[in-house]
Write an enzyme that holds these catalytic residues in place. Structure first.
Site, PDB file in Angstrom:
ATOM      1  N   CYS A  32      -4.062   6.814  -2.126  1.00 15.05           N
ATOM      2  CA  CYS A  32      -2.764   5.871  -2.046  1.00 15.05           C
ATOM      3  C   CYS A  32      -2.010   6.114  -0.851  1.00 15.05           C
ATOM      4  O   CYS A  32      -1.370   5.045  -0.535  1.00 15.05           O
ATOM      5  CB  CYS A  32      -2.102   6.033  -3.319  1.00 15.05           C
ATOM      6  SG  CYS A  32      -2.781   6.203  -4.953  1.00 15.05           S
TER       7      CYS A  32
ATOM      8  N   HIS B  79      -2.403  -2.668  -7.528  1.00 11.07           N
ATOM      9  CA  HIS B  79      -2.646  -1.563  -6.851  1.00 11.07           C
ATOM     10  C   HIS B  79      -4.060  -1.537  -6.023  1.00 11.07           C
ATOM     11  O   HIS B  79      -5.074  -0.914  -6.746  1.00 11.07           O
ATOM     12  CB  HIS B  79      -2.494  -0.221  -7.623  1.00 11.07           C
ATOM     13  CG  HIS B  79      -2.486   0.881  -6.961  1.00 11.07           C
ATOM     14  ND1 HIS B  79      -2.116   1.144  -5.689  1.00 11.07           N
ATOM     15  CD2 HIS B  79      -2.788   2.269  -7.580  1.00 11.07           C
ATOM     16  CE1 HIS B  79      -2.241   2.331  -5.463  1.00 11.07           C
ATOM     17  NE2 HIS B  79      -2.479   3.136  -6.486  1.00 11.07           N
TER      18      HIS B  79
END
Length: 367
Positions: A86, A324
């Protein structure tokens, strides 16, 4: 060491896995965004020295090189792909800024790209000749007992910080509300007929309460969906910025730190604090903050732990309302930050959490 400025920032729409961007490979997702970011800055492709992109699911092959070539950049541009899960999209900005500040480059395109829809399947070979074994993700630590699945880590965070499901659901509802109200036309490059983030919806408290449970208080409403997307920021030296029609925003600094691998959601707290110390700023100096919403509980904990004012956090909604796309999520935060600071003025910070207990924070300001 030269100063660094971010002179343009653009992203694709974000669409859930299997949605409107599902047929686009990494090149098609990111190259149009990269090319337009260069044009909007008033530069030519021949002026770009390097492309640095975060990517977590592409299984190698240096997607940054492929994207650079697909966007028409000179063949001398090697491309560099980062995998910090991430954090990768924000780490790309940190790396690009370091290249410029050290004098190794004058113009760097930095961001991230991810396609959950087109990701390769993963198989682990058997050294004894048995059938390969499928797996969803690689290990993030050498210790299986300190390498939880992300849903489980989010629930552990909810318990340790005493963040109830009601608070998580309320955060998710508000994320969708803000995203529905936001004007993002200037930052989104339409792709494949998709002009906006397609997951954003009218999420009500009643709908959130009925969402399927994942682990404990973690549900399908307060956890971000897997998604496809790309984002690019164009970083230049002060020397280059001085001749451009819009000098953009100053890159004030960026940092990545490791934290507890078994409680990854709050990793940005330490990074944000270190960035405040490095830049001589405090939460009160911020006009806007973009904090990753892989899970509502993680966003709540980061805001509380870093002492941020919730009123300035994610004014256009966050990952819960978009989705995401792992390696691109940090870069999307940076693009959102760039446009919000340009509109509001002042100083802003983007922060993100990653599996394995890593946190990255980047600060931009008008001056």
């Amino acid at each position: 060491m030269t100063g660094v400025r971010v002179v343009s920032a653009l992203r694709s729409p974000v669409a859930p896995r299997g949605g409107g961007l599902a047929r686009l490979d990494l090149d098609a997702l990111c190259a149009p965004v990269l090319a337009k970011a260069i044009r909007e800055a008033g530069l030519g492709v021949e002026e770009v020295d390097e492309v640095v992109l975060g990517n977590a699911l592409g299984a190698g092959g240096n997607p940054a090189r492929r994207v650079a070539l697909a966007a028409g950049l000179p063949e001398r541009v090697a491309g560099l792909t980062l995998d910090r899960q991430c954090c990768g999209g924000l780490d790309a900005l940190v790396m690009g800024a370091a290249l410029i500040a050290s004098g190794q480059a004058e113009v760097v395109a930095a961001g991230g790209v991810e396609s959950y829809s087109r990701r390769p399947l993963r198989l682990r070979t058997d050294p004894d000749g048995g059938a390969p074994v499928a797996y969803d993700r690689p290990p993030f630590t050498p210790w299986p007992d300190r390498d939880p699945e992300m849903d489980e880590a989010a629930e552990a965070l909810a318990r340790s910080w005493n963040i109830a499901r009601a608070a998580q659901d309320a955060w998710a509802v508000d994320s969708h509300r803000k995203a529905r109200m936001a004007e993002m036309r200037g930052e989104v490059v339409p792709l494949a007929g998709v002009e906006r983030d397609t997951f954003t919806r009218d999420l009500t408290p009643r709908l959130a309460a009925r969402a399927p449970g994942l682990v404990g208080s973690i549900t399908a409403a307060n956890a971000a969906v897997a998604a496809d997307g790309a984002a690019v920021c164009l970083l230049v030296s002060d020397r280059v910025a001085a001749r451009l029609p819009d000098p953009g925003l100053a890159y004030r600094g960026g940092i990545t730190l490791g934290a507890r691998p078994d409680l990854p959601g709050v990793a940005p707290v330490e990074a944000i604090g270190a960035l405040f110390d490095r830049t001589g700023t405090t939460p009160a100096d911020l006009s806007v903050a973009e904090v990753m919403e892989a899970y509502a509980v993680q966003a709540i904990a980061c805001v509380e732990g870093a002492g941020l004012d919730p009123a300035i956090v994610n004014p256009g909604g966050g990952g819960l309302a978009r989705g995401h796309p792992v390696g691109a999520s940090g870069a999307i935060n940076a693009v959102r930050l760039w446009h919000e600071v340009k509109r509001r003025g002042g100083t802003g910070i983007a922060a993100i959490a990653a599996a394995g207990g890593l946190g990255t924070a980047v600060m931009l300001s008008v001056r």
